[in-house]
Enzyme design. Sequence first.
Site, PDB file in Angstrom:
ATOM      1  N   HIS A   1      -9.458   4.547  -1.917  1.00 56.42           N
ATOM      2  CA  HIS A   1      -8.713   4.724  -0.670  1.00 56.42           C
ATOM      3  C   HIS A   1      -9.596   5.514   0.295  1.00 56.42           C
ATOM      4  O   HIS A   1     -10.577   6.121  -0.119  1.00 56.42           O
ATOM      5  CB  HIS A   1      -7.426   5.511  -0.950  1.00 56.42           C
ATOM      6  CG  HIS A   1      -6.358   4.656  -1.566  1.00 56.42           C
ATOM      7  ND1 HIS A   1      -5.193   4.345  -0.919  1.00 56.42           N
ATOM      8  CD2 HIS A   1      -6.310   4.034  -2.774  1.00 56.42           C
ATOM      9  CE1 HIS A   1      -4.459   3.565  -1.701  1.00 56.42           C
ATOM     10  NE2 HIS A   1      -5.108   3.363  -2.836  1.00 56.42           N
TER      11      HIS A   1
ATOM     12  N   GLY B   1      -7.921   8.557   7.147  1.00 55.41           N
ATOM     13  CA  GLY B   1      -8.077   8.946   8.553  1.00 55.41           C
ATOM     14  C   GLY B   1      -9.531   9.007   9.002  1.00 55.41           C
ATOM     15  O   GLY B   1     -10.431   8.540   8.300  1.00 55.41           O
TER      16      GLY B   1
ATOM     17  N   ASP C   1       0.851  -1.196   0.000  1.00 58.28           N
ATOM     18  CA  ASP C   1       0.000   0.000   0.000  1.00 58.28           C
ATOM     19  C   ASP C   1       0.889   1.249   0.000  1.00 58.28           C
ATOM     20  O   ASP C   1       1.847   1.324   0.783  1.00 58.28           O
ATOM     21  CB  ASP C   1      -0.878  -0.045   1.265  1.00 58.28           C
ATOM     22  CG  ASP C   1      -1.956   1.017   1.283  1.00 58.28           C
ATOM     23  OD1 ASP C   1      -2.407   1.440   0.203  1.00 58.28           O
ATOM     24  OD2 ASP C   1      -2.378   1.405   2.399  1.00 58.28           O
TER      25      ASP C   1
HETATM   26  P1  13P Z   1      -8.956   4.757   5.839  1.00 56.31           P
HETATM   27  O1  13P Z   1      -8.087   5.717   6.583  1.00 56.31           O
HETATM   28  O2  13P Z   1     -10.271   5.379   5.473  1.00 56.31           O
HETATM   29  O3  13P Z   1      -9.158   3.477   6.547  1.00 56.31           O
HETATM   30  O4  13P Z   1      -8.241   4.424   4.449  1.00 56.31           O
HETATM   31  C1  13P Z   1      -7.164   3.518   4.397  1.00 56.31           C
HETATM   32  C2  13P Z   1      -6.489   3.514   3.079  1.00 56.31           C
HETATM   33  O5  13P Z   1      -6.965   4.045   2.097  1.00 56.31           O
HETATM   34  C3  13P Z   1      -5.187   2.822   3.001  1.00 56.31           C
HETATM   35  O6  13P Z   1      -4.603   2.961   1.757  1.00 56.31           O
END
Ligand code: 13P
Length: 322
Positions: free
Chosen positions: A215, A180, A81
């Site tokens: 994301h 976040g 990621d």
């Molecule tokens: P969140 O912060 O909404 O859980 O998103 C996580 C993310 O997109 C990791 O790449």
Amino acid sequence: MIVTTAALFKLAYGKYAIGAYNINNIEQTMGLFRGCIDSRAPFIIQLSKGARKYSDKRMIEAVIRAADEIFPEAIYAVHLDHGDEETCYDCIDSGFYSSVMIDASHHSFDENVEITKRVVERAHAKGISVEAELGMLGGVEEDIAVDEGNACLTNPDEALEFIQRSGCDSLAAAIGTSHGAYKFKGQQSLHFDVIEKIAKHIAAAGLPPVPMVMHGSSSVPKDEVRRINAAGGTLDPSACGVNEDEYLPAAKLGVTKINIDTDGRLVWTRVHREFFRDNPNEFDFRPPGKIFMDEYAKFIAAKNVKLGSAGQLDDIRAALAK
Ligand code: 13P
């Protein structure tokens, strides 16, 4: 069983989304595998640069290998990621990853194309697929912070040009979410128009479908925030995330990978705050760890229902065996 991300995408595209869950430790790994087996769902494990550094990349990769033995029924892909170029190459060369994300969205359009293209060449030579990002999400992801003013939605015309020039396999599109716990003010929704236009442009150009990635997809449940604060936390109660009922409509339009990290962190924080509030004399970390694994498994299973991936495991297994 680790499979390619491309195989999962091919089977899910336009029907449901695969949950891509960030993990960092043993407890999350156990909960993730259990939750996906319980809900009969394929899934994607995501390791961020931070997760690979938290203990040691070999440690978290070994934990996944162990989980693979403990849960032989599981079907999943392993994904990097938000990688930079160097981390992408490290993962590609390791032979362990199904796909990598190169995040060069903070560079100019042309630089983003060039960097992504280099990663695509290295990855494709090893049969690994590449997710790239165009447009910018607000919020903080690892060490890159983007303030609201600089966040911008993906331009569908640029998206097509970007895909054609870079050769990426999937596109992380900015469709109104951010990383976040503080995503939206008031009642906001995903930009379905942007998703629809990107998919239409790709089809009109005669390209095969390119799965989109969302994301910043955590839903930041109000009750979770309330419980954390009731147990001593000071999270802003206005914290707000994506409406879970929008996951499936987005998936039907081509959003095939939905990234969830924050919601899992909230589960961890709630479990541990409540445990130590209610057991102030306790200093054994295993009792709350066990509660967390159970709660995280339940959370994952419920998420998979919302994503539409729950109940797909046997069909996926049959299709992969052909
Ligand atoms: P969140 O912060 O909404 O859980 O998103 C996580 C993310 O997109 C990791 O790449």
